[in-house]
Design a protein around this motif. Structure first.
Motif, PDB file in Angstrom:
ATOM      1  N   MET A   1      10.333 -19.102   8.796  1.00 30.94           N
ATOM      2  CA  MET A   1      10.249 -17.391   9.788  1.00 30.94           C
ATOM      3  C   MET A   1      11.337 -16.912   8.231  1.00 30.94           C
ATOM      4  SD  MET A   1       9.266 -15.427  11.671  1.00 30.94           S
ATOM      5  CE  MET A   1       8.153 -15.962  12.466  1.00 30.94           C
ATOM      6  N   ASP A   2      12.623 -16.662   8.076  1.00 28.43           N
ATOM      7  CA  ASP A   2      13.782 -16.743   7.266  1.00 28.43           C
ATOM      8  C   ASP A   2      12.912 -15.967   5.857  1.00 28.43           C
ATOM      9  OD1 ASP A   2      15.639 -16.398   9.102  1.00 28.43           O
ATOM     10  OD2 ASP A   2      16.487 -18.072   8.073  1.00 28.43           O
ATOM     11  N   THR A   3      12.488 -16.577   5.267  1.00 28.61           N
ATOM     12  CA  THR A   3      11.187 -16.101   4.592  1.00 28.61           C
ATOM     13  C   THR A   3      10.264 -15.633   4.738  1.00 28.61           C
ATOM     14  OG1 THR A   3      11.528 -18.422   3.431  1.00 28.61           O
ATOM     15  CG2 THR A   3       9.440 -17.626   2.277  1.00 28.61           C
ATOM     16  N   PHE A   4       9.758 -15.739   5.751  1.00 25.75           N
ATOM     17  CA  PHE A   4       8.346 -14.310   5.864  1.00 25.75           C
ATOM     18  C   PHE A   4       9.332 -13.152   5.993  1.00 25.75           C
ATOM     19  CE2 PHE A   4       6.773 -11.782   9.258  1.00 25.75           C
ATOM     20  CZ  PHE A   4       5.977 -11.059   8.200  1.00 25.75           C
ATOM     21  N   GLU A   5      10.603 -13.298   6.804  1.00 25.81           N
ATOM     22  CA  GLU A   5      11.224 -12.285   6.749  1.00 25.81           C
ATOM     23  C   GLU A   5      12.022 -11.102   5.696  1.00 25.81           C
ATOM     24  OE1 GLU A   5      14.883 -10.379   9.931  1.00 25.81           O
ATOM     25  OE2 GLU A   5      14.479 -11.849   9.926  1.00 25.81           O
ATOM     26  N   ARG A   6      12.510 -12.206   4.836  1.00 29.01           N
ATOM     27  CA  ARG A   6      12.989 -12.146   3.141  1.00 29.01           C
ATOM     28  C   ARG A   6      12.160 -11.197   2.796  1.00 29.01           C
ATOM     29  NH1 ARG A   6      15.664 -16.589   3.209  1.00 29.01           N
ATOM     30  NH2 ARG A   6      14.166 -17.348   1.633  1.00 29.01           N
ATOM     31  N   TRP A   7      10.299 -11.530   2.517  1.00 29.24           N
ATOM     32  CA  TRP A   7       9.221 -11.408   2.114  1.00 29.24           C
ATOM     33  C   TRP A   7       9.227  -9.492   2.213  1.00 29.24           C
ATOM     34  CZ3 TRP A   7       8.028 -12.677  -2.722  1.00 29.24           C
ATOM     35  CH2 TRP A   7       8.280 -13.684  -3.320  1.00 29.24           C
ATOM     36  N   LEU A   8       8.619  -9.393   3.872  1.00 25.97           N
ATOM     37  CA  LEU A   8       8.415  -8.769   4.169  1.00 25.97           C
ATOM     38  C   LEU A   8       9.315  -7.778   4.218  1.00 25.97           C
ATOM     39  CD1 LEU A   8       6.507  -6.877   6.451  1.00 25.97           C
ATOM     40  CD2 LEU A   8       8.026  -7.804   7.959  1.00 25.97           C
ATOM     41  N   LEU A   9      10.993  -8.253   4.038  1.00 24.79           N
ATOM     42  CA  LEU A   9      11.376  -6.443   4.086  1.00 24.79           C
ATOM     43  C   LEU A   9      11.583  -6.142   2.378  1.00 24.79           C
ATOM     44  CD1 LEU A   9      13.229  -4.679   5.045  1.00 24.79           C
ATOM     45  CD2 LEU A   9      14.978  -6.434   5.262  1.00 24.79           C
ATOM     46  N   ALA A  10      11.073  -7.298   1.300  1.00 25.88           N
ATOM     47  CA  ALA A  10      11.540  -6.888   0.389  1.00 25.88           C
ATOM     48  C   ALA A  10      10.488  -5.919  -0.306  1.00 25.88           C
ATOM     49  CB  ALA A  10      11.981  -8.168  -0.697  1.00 25.88           C
ATOM     50  N   GLY A  11       9.492  -7.001   0.103  1.00 25.92           N
ATOM     51  CA  GLY A  11       7.899  -6.025  -0.408  1.00 25.92           C
ATOM     52  C   GLY A  11       7.791  -4.249   0.752  1.00 25.92           C
ATOM     53  N   ASN A  12       8.198  -4.725   1.632  1.00 28.93           N
ATOM     54  CA  ASN A  12       8.063  -3.206   2.134  1.00 28.93           C
ATOM     55  C   ASN A  12       8.830  -2.111   1.941  1.00 28.93           C
ATOM     56  OD1 ASN A  12       8.782  -1.954   6.070  1.00 28.93           O
ATOM     57  ND2 ASN A  12       7.704  -0.579   4.128  1.00 28.93           N
ATOM     58  N   ARG A  13      10.618  -2.613   1.145  1.00 27.24           N
ATOM     59  CA  ARG A  13      11.521  -2.106   0.540  1.00 27.24           C
ATOM     60  C   ARG A  13      10.570  -1.147  -0.929  1.00 27.24           C
ATOM     61  NH1 ARG A  13      17.079  -4.975   1.701  1.00 27.24           N
ATOM     62  NH2 ARG A  13      17.518  -3.865   3.406  1.00 27.24           N
ATOM     63  N   TRP A  14       9.832  -2.159  -2.202  1.00 27.05           N
ATOM     64  CA  TRP A  14       9.607  -1.600  -2.872  1.00 27.05           C
ATOM     65  C   TRP A  14       8.515  -1.239  -3.401  1.00 27.05           C
ATOM     66  CZ3 TRP A  14      11.688  -2.101  -7.813  1.00 27.05           C
ATOM     67  CH2 TRP A  14      12.852  -2.756  -7.550  1.00 27.05           C
ATOM     68  N   VAL A  15       7.448  -1.485  -2.044  1.00 28.51           N
ATOM     69  CA  VAL A  15       6.647  -0.442  -1.827  1.00 28.51           C
ATOM     70  C   VAL A  15       7.121   1.070  -1.447  1.00 28.51           C
ATOM     71  CG1 VAL A  15       4.375   0.734  -0.315  1.00 28.51           C
ATOM     72  CG2 VAL A  15       4.726  -1.948  -1.128  1.00 28.51           C
ATOM     73  N   LEU A  16       8.233   1.455  -0.800  1.00 25.38           N
ATOM     74  CA  LEU A  16       8.805   2.546  -0.281  1.00 25.38           C
ATOM     75  C   LEU A  16       9.534   3.372  -1.970  1.00 25.38           C
ATOM     76  CD1 LEU A  16      10.388   1.343   2.785  1.00 25.38           C
ATOM     77  CD2 LEU A  16       8.931   3.444   2.384  1.00 25.38           C
ATOM     78  N   ILE A  17      10.086   1.943  -2.902  1.00 27.28           N
ATOM     79  CA  ILE A  17      10.381   2.697  -3.984  1.00 27.28           C
ATOM     80  C   ILE A  17       9.684   3.449  -4.587  1.00 27.28           C
ATOM     81  CG2 ILE A  17      11.924   2.051  -5.992  1.00 27.28           C
ATOM     82  CD1 ILE A  17      13.548  -0.272  -3.810  1.00 27.28           C
ATOM     83  N   VAL A  18       8.644   2.593  -4.742  1.00 25.76           N
ATOM     84  CA  VAL A  18       7.358   2.533  -5.912  1.00 25.76           C
ATOM     85  C   VAL A  18       6.997   3.847  -5.217  1.00 25.76           C
ATOM     86  CG1 VAL A  18       5.430   2.315  -6.576  1.00 25.76           C
ATOM     87  CG2 VAL A  18       6.944   0.883  -7.007  1.00 25.76           C
ATOM     88  N   LEU A  19       6.573   4.177  -3.748  1.00 23.89           N
ATOM     89  CA  LEU A  19       6.279   5.927  -3.855  1.00 23.89           C
ATOM     90  C   LEU A  19       6.522   7.547  -3.967  1.00 23.89           C
ATOM     91  CD1 LEU A  19       4.561   4.187   0.286  1.00 23.89           C
ATOM     92  CD2 LEU A  19       3.151   5.164  -2.456  1.00 23.89           C
ATOM     93  N   LEU A  20       7.667   6.613  -4.042  1.00 24.10           N
ATOM     94  CA  LEU A  20       9.039   7.783  -3.422  1.00 24.10           C
ATOM     95  C   LEU A  20       9.155   8.378  -5.599  1.00 24.10           C
ATOM     96  CD1 LEU A  20      11.162   9.983  -2.666  1.00 24.10           C
ATOM     97  CD2 LEU A  20      12.989   7.695  -2.686  1.00 24.10           C
ATOM     98  N   ALA A  21       8.779   7.284  -6.387  1.00 22.63           N
ATOM     99  CA  ALA A  21       9.257   7.152  -7.428  1.00 22.63           C
ATOM    100  C   ALA A  21       7.814   7.877  -7.740  1.00 22.63           C
ATOM    101  CB  ALA A  21       9.388   5.925  -8.273  1.00 22.63           C
ATOM    102  N   VAL A  22       6.665   7.483  -7.548  1.00 19.22           N
ATOM    103  CA  VAL A  22       5.620   8.283  -7.682  1.00 19.22           C
ATOM    104  C   VAL A  22       5.603   9.708  -7.289  1.00 19.22           C
ATOM    105  CG1 VAL A  22       3.193   8.546  -7.476  1.00 19.22           C
ATOM    106  CG2 VAL A  22       4.297   6.475  -8.165  1.00 19.22           C
ATOM    107  N   MET A  23       6.046  10.169  -6.419  1.00 21.46           N
ATOM    108  CA  MET A  23       6.411  11.727  -5.764  1.00 21.46           C
ATOM    109  C   MET A  23       6.987  12.440  -6.097  1.00 21.46           C
ATOM    110  SD  MET A  23       7.179  11.780  -1.867  1.00 21.46           S
ATOM    111  CE  MET A  23       8.665  12.354  -2.224  1.00 21.46           C
ATOM    112  N   ALA A  24       8.037  11.989  -7.199  1.00 20.83           N
ATOM    113  CA  ALA A  24       8.907  12.841  -7.812  1.00 20.83           C
ATOM    114  C   ALA A  24       8.666  12.723  -8.517  1.00 20.83           C
ATOM    115  CB  ALA A  24      10.182  11.349  -7.608  1.00 20.83           C
ATOM    116  N   LEU A  25       8.273  12.369  -9.677  1.00 16.99           N
ATOM    117  CA  LEU A  25       7.607  11.835 -11.134  1.00 16.99           C
ATOM    118  C   LEU A  25       6.454  13.153 -10.991  1.00 16.99           C
ATOM    119  CD1 LEU A  25       7.082   8.637 -12.226  1.00 16.99           C
ATOM    120  CD2 LEU A  25       8.126  10.352 -13.295  1.00 16.99           C
ATOM    121  N   ILE A  26       5.199  13.382  -9.831  1.00 17.66           N
ATOM    122  CA  ILE A  26       4.204  14.632  -9.672  1.00 17.66           C
ATOM    123  C   ILE A  26       4.692  15.512  -9.454  1.00 17.66           C
ATOM    124  CG2 ILE A  26       2.636  15.066  -8.326  1.00 17.66           C
ATOM    125  CD1 ILE A  26       1.876  12.299  -7.773  1.00 17.66           C
TER     126      ILE A  26
END
Length: 170
Positions: A1-26
């Motif tokens: 379960m800890d592995t799933f939690e780490r992957w979920l949080l890391a994936g969620n964070r990276w998606v947020l980072i990419v979305l924010l970066a794309v929005m800022a660039l546009i």
């Protein structure tokens, strides 16, 4: 379960980072183009708005897990421990119900809007409305991973990236 939690949080964070970066660039490109050439990217505002919607719904889960949402704690602070735990159990169930409601109604909105298209980009509104049920599912996942600590001791997750208690004391 800890592995799933780490992957979920890391994936969620990276998606947020990419979305924010794309929005800022546009937005940056549109503002720069407007000032340099008196022309603007006709789809920039629409896409930035839709990215902000996705950021809001996908970012709600990580903020929830760290206790970053607004809360009124006075009542549970003033109750004896047993009653405070019971109150937090009720709150946990209400939140879970609300998140399920978000998923259900987000799905209904997605289905209703799937044949409507956006003005500038001509994509289906289903892509925009999909943020609500997906964000609701992420809220449920994040909540289920931390709810035990919340109900017992009102403890939220913390790490080096975000700690609501440390930022509240500044």
């Amino acid at each position: 379960m800890d592995t799933f939690e780490r992957w979920l949080l890391a994936g969620n964070r990276w998606v947020l980072i990419v979305l924010l970066a794309v929005m800022a660039l546009i937005i940056f490109a549109n503002v720069g183009l407007r000032y340099l050439t008196n022309e603007s990217i006709e789809w920039a505002e629409e896409v930035a708005r839709h990215l902000m919607i996705w950021l809001t719904f996908l970012g709600a889960g990580p903020v929830l897990r760290y206790g970053g949402h607004i809360a009124v704690d006075n009542l549970q602070d003033s109750l004896p421990r047993g009653l405070a735990v019971a109150l937090r159990c009720v709150i946990a169930l209400l939140l879970l119900g609300f998140f399920a409601f978000m998923v259900w109604y987000g799905w209904l909105y997605l289905q209703r809007a799937q044949f409507q298209t956006t003005a500038a980009t001509q994509i289906s509104f289903a892509w925009v409305y999909a943020a609500m049920p997906i964000g609701g599912l992420l809220l449920i996942a994040h909540w289920l991973l931390i709810v035990r600590g919340y109900m017992r001791e009102r403890v939220f997750a913390s790490d080096a990236h975000f700690d609501a208690n440390a930022s509240a004391s500044l």
